[in-house]
Design an enzyme around this catalytic site. Structure first.
Site, PDB file in Angstrom:
ATOM      1  CE  LYS A 107      11.415  19.237 -11.055  1.00  0.00           C
ATOM      2  NZ  LYS A 107      10.176  19.747 -11.638  1.00  0.00           N
TER       3      LYS A 107
ATOM      4  CB  SER B 190      12.902  22.271 -15.368  1.00  0.00           C
ATOM      5  OG  SER B 190      12.154  23.455 -15.480  1.00  0.00           O
TER       6      SER B 190
ATOM      7  CG  HIS C   9      -1.707  -1.238   1.414  1.00  0.00           C
ATOM      8  ND1 HIS C   9      -2.928  -1.501   0.840  1.00  0.00           N
ATOM      9  CD2 HIS C   9      -1.381  -2.370   2.110  1.00  0.00           C
ATOM     10  CE1 HIS C   9      -3.334  -2.709   1.197  1.00  0.00           C
ATOM     11  NE2 HIS C   9      -2.405  -3.270   1.953  1.00  0.00           N
TER      12      HIS C   9
ATOM     13  CD  GLU D 264       8.536  12.120 -15.448  1.00  0.00           C
ATOM     14  OE1 GLU D 264       7.706  12.902 -15.930  1.00  0.00           O
ATOM     15  OE2 GLU D 264       9.553  12.503 -14.841  1.00  0.00           O
TER      16      GLU D 264
END
Ligand code: ARG
Length: 459
Positions: free
Chosen positions: A284, A278, A157, A291
């Site tokens: 970043k 970024s 979980h 992804e």
């Protein structure tokens, strides 16, 4: 009037838009080598059976080989106005050898020709997918071998659950990819039957030798029914399904890489050459590869549904709908290949931040089960022990401490069975290394798992 090879009964040229709509050359030109390979074997069979002469056969061989080499070198540009690669190559052969070229299509149809080409093409691509999977399993093996001591929390979980090691966690992915490898090998077995000689759908009156062509092309045997030979695309669906599973596994793995490289976890740091920045936020460092792999999984699922839906309503035998098969399955294949190719080195070059993993293991009461097991092993029924351990956790939460920091007298208040050795029993390394059951995270159990992967890699 420029006519299609099939244009004999037509008195008008195809409407330009319909021509564009009808063609598949932009997708199937990828199969030019397989088309030539299939035609060479077919022509050899025709010659052996005395259906074409030796000299026609020689012209066909010269023509087809030179066309293949010219396409490869760029000397011959594939005409994107042609209907498909089969028509283009046959047309070009006929330009180069006008007499022999026109004989190649004897005892053959594009229906069995395309079924053959797709099988040849996918057989090779399945091999490449298996190679890339093996390479990835090898990388996982390497990283796992270096991290049999890297303690981290295992989650359920997404809540810290019990202690594992990074090696143990990674080996779960080896298991998935080994199954994927097996599935591809299995798909290849069923794919490896030869449809050529099925002709349009009903075979031929020529005395052909299908077993000869099949064995020339490395197939197990001819497809035994000619209608099935031209209509079967099960192998595309199977491969698309295998790929959907590979992508699902890669996507779950990607999700973990994304989480692990966040500041919230910081279990790993991706190498600079496998992450991106970024355009506005200078701080970043983004896990774009993971992804994208996660995102591209959608296409693989989509392609599987496309193929299943495409086939569900088609009466036997060939129908033009089937031309749509290639775009879907080729996309799945290329998507999986590129994902596997970038994923493996991303994994190989990442830095494992072992201390952060261990730190995460200290919090979250991942030794609470072991605390219960301690009592149970001293004779208390497990359900009772479970309850006491839970109450101790609640007590620690209210005090803002861990089970390891709780004083012995507090333990004793809950049960007389607690002794000084409770601290040893709930020590993280004890909790880990006592988990020696088959498949568990202790070093000895993980070493066995590694050896299973190793024998797979050496196979
Ligand atoms: N381009 C077609 C395909 O990809 C080849 C077979 C065409 N056969 C036919 N009878 N029109 O499926």
């Amino acid at each position: 009037m420029a006519q299609n090879l099939w244009g004999a009964r037509f008195s008008k040229e195809l409407d330009a838009l319909v021509n564009e709509f009808n063609q598949s050359i932009k997708v199937d030109s990828l199969m030019y080598k397989q088309d030539v390979e299939g035609s060479l074997a077919h022509a050899e069979m025709l010659c052996k059976q005395g259906i074409i002469t030796e000299s026609d056969y020689q012209d066909i061989v010269d023509g087809l080989c030179s066309i293949r080499d010219d396409i490869t070198s760029g000397a011959l540009k594939i005409d994107m106005n042609a209907e498909d690669i089969h028509m283009f190559i046959e047309g070009e052969l006929t330009k180069r050898y006008p007499v022999a070229g026109k004989k190649l299509h004897t005892a053959r149809s594009r229906n069995d020709q395309v079924a053959l080409d797709v099988r040849l093409y996918l057989r090779e691509k399945t091999g490449s997918l298996m190679d890339e999977l093996k390479n990835l399993i090898g990388v996982i093996y390497e990283v796992a071998s270096e991290n049999t001591d890297s303690v981290m929390p295992g989650y359920t979980h997404l809540q810290r659950a019990q202690p594992v090691t990074l090696a143990h966690h990674l080996l779960a992915y080896s298991a998935m990819f080994m199954r994927d490898y097996d599935r591809l090998a299995d798909t290849q077995k069923r794919l490896n039957f030869c449809p050529i000689g099925s002709c349009a759908l009903a075979g031929t009156t020529y005395n052909i030798d299908r077993a000869f062509t099949a064995s020339k092309l490395g197939f197990t045997a001819p497809v035994f029914n000619s209608m099935d030979g031209v209509s079967d695309r099960d192998f595309c669906v199977e491969l698309a399904s295998d790929i959907a599973l590979i992508m699902m596994h890669l996507s779950r793995f990607s999700e973990e890489i994304i989480l692990w490289s966040s500041w919230e976890f910081k279990f790993i740091e991706l190498d600079d050459s496998y992450s991106t920045g970024s355009s506005i936020m200078p701080q970043k460092k983004n896990p774009d590869i993971a992804e994208l792999v996660r995102g591209k999984t959608g296409r693989a699922y989509g392609n599987l549904i496309t193929l299943l839906t495409l086939l569900k309503g088609i009466p036997l035998a060939y129908n033009k709908d089937m031309q749509e098969d290639k775009e879907a399955i080729f996309d799945s294949v290329e998507t999986a290949l590129i994902c596997l190719k970038v994923f493996a080195p991303m994994l190989k070059t990442m830095t494992v931040l072992k201390e952060n993993m261990a730190k995460a293991g200290e919090k979250g009461f991942i030794n609470a089960t072991d605390c219960a097991d301690y009592l149970a092993k001293k004779g208390m029924p497990f359900r009772e022990a479970y309850k006491i351990s839970g109450q101790l956790v609640a007590l620690c939460v209210s005090k803002g401490i861990t089970l390891n920091q709780l004083e012995l007298q507090e333990y004793k208040k809950m049960s007389d069975l607690f002794e000084e050795d409770i601290y040893e029993a709930i020590d993280m390394l004890t909790c880990l290394n006592k988990r020696t059951s088959e498949g568990a995270p202790s070093k000895s159990a993980v070493e066995k798992q590694l050896s299973i992967v190793e024998s797979f890699l050496n196979d």
